[in-house]
Write a protein that holds these residues in place. Structure first.
Motif, PDB file in Angstrom:
ATOM      1  N   ASN A   1       0.615  -1.315   0.233  1.00 51.79           N
ATOM      2  CA  ASN A   1      -0.311  -0.012  -0.023  1.00 51.79           C
ATOM      3  C   ASN A   1       1.564   1.181  -0.066  1.00 51.79           C
ATOM      4  O   ASN A   1       1.860   1.471   0.895  1.00 51.79           O
ATOM      5  CB  ASN A   1      -0.665  -0.036   1.599  1.00 51.79           C
ATOM      6  CG  ASN A   1      -1.828   1.105   0.973  1.00 51.79           C
ATOM      7  OD1 ASN A   1      -1.453   2.261   0.859  1.00 51.79           O
ATOM      8  ND2 ASN A   1      -2.921   0.876   2.257  1.00 51.79           N
ATOM      9  N   ASP A   2       0.719   1.858  -0.890  1.00 56.67           N
ATOM     10  CA  ASP A   2       1.872   3.343  -1.856  1.00 56.67           C
ATOM     11  C   ASP A   2       0.643   4.240  -1.175  1.00 56.67           C
ATOM     12  O   ASP A   2       1.759   5.808  -0.789  1.00 56.67           O
ATOM     13  CB  ASP A   2       1.723   3.257  -3.181  1.00 56.67           C
ATOM     14  CG  ASP A   2       3.310   1.808  -2.940  1.00 56.67           C
ATOM     15  OD1 ASP A   2       3.484   1.318  -2.334  1.00 56.67           O
ATOM     16  OD2 ASP A   2       3.047   1.189  -4.455  1.00 56.67           O
ATOM     17  N   ARG A   3      -0.336   4.921  -0.238  1.00 51.38           N
ATOM     18  CA  ARG A   3      -0.536   5.553  -0.103  1.00 51.38           C
ATOM     19  C   ARG A   3      -0.147   6.354   1.185  1.00 51.38           C
ATOM     20  O   ARG A   3       0.319   4.973   1.988  1.00 51.38           O
ATOM     21  CB  ARG A   3      -2.385   5.670  -0.110  1.00 51.38           C
ATOM     22  CG  ARG A   3      -3.089   4.789  -1.364  1.00 51.38           C
ATOM     23  CD  ARG A   3      -4.490   4.282  -1.540  1.00 51.38           C
ATOM     24  NE  ARG A   3      -4.958   5.486  -0.854  1.00 51.38           N
ATOM     25  CZ  ARG A   3      -6.273   5.635  -0.384  1.00 51.38           C
ATOM     26  NH1 ARG A   3      -6.725   4.979  -0.229  1.00 51.38           N
ATOM     27  NH2 ARG A   3      -7.372   6.854  -0.152  1.00 51.38           N
ATOM     28  N   LYS A   4      -0.242   6.906   1.071  1.00 53.47           N
ATOM     29  CA  LYS A   4      -0.071   7.695   2.392  1.00 53.47           C
ATOM     30  C   LYS A   4      -0.920   8.041   3.533  1.00 53.47           C
ATOM     31  O   LYS A   4      -1.911   8.723   3.064  1.00 53.47           O
ATOM     32  CB  LYS A   4       1.203   9.215   2.520  1.00 53.47           C
ATOM     33  CG  LYS A   4       2.419   9.041   1.551  1.00 53.47           C
ATOM     34  CD  LYS A   4       2.594  10.467   1.226  1.00 53.47           C
ATOM     35  CE  LYS A   4       4.170  10.595   0.888  1.00 53.47           C
ATOM     36  NZ  LYS A   4       5.061  11.618   1.279  1.00 53.47           N
TER      37      LYS A   4
END
Length: 78
Positions: free
Chosen positions: A2-5
């Motif tokens: 999951n690359d979402r910040k």
């Protein structure tokens, strides 16, 4: 994976910019809805209920309402 910040992963500068953008959006929408509510239907191009929905569309809606939704003369329509 999951690359979402997440909010806490953002820098203070990024958080400030998001807060600023959200504030501008809310102020634009509030001003547009306020104007629409007080403007007679004869001074609005198209149905007022439709413009109320359009205003809810991010930055585009309020700007579009101010640019194209308000009639400049009484009885002017789209």
């Amino acid at each position: 994976m999951n690359d979402r910040k997440r909010w806490h992963d953002l820098s203070p500068r990024q958080r400030g910019r998001i807060r600023l953008a959200a504030s501008v959006q809310l102020l634009l929408a509030a001003a547009a809805w306020w104007d629409l509510a007080r403007r007679p239907a004869t001074r609005v191009r198209g149905p007022k209920w439709l413009w109320a929905l359009v205003i809810a569309v991010n930055f585009v809606g309020p700007v579009l309402y101010f640019a194209r939704g308000r009639a400049t003369t009484i009885g002017q329509s789209a």
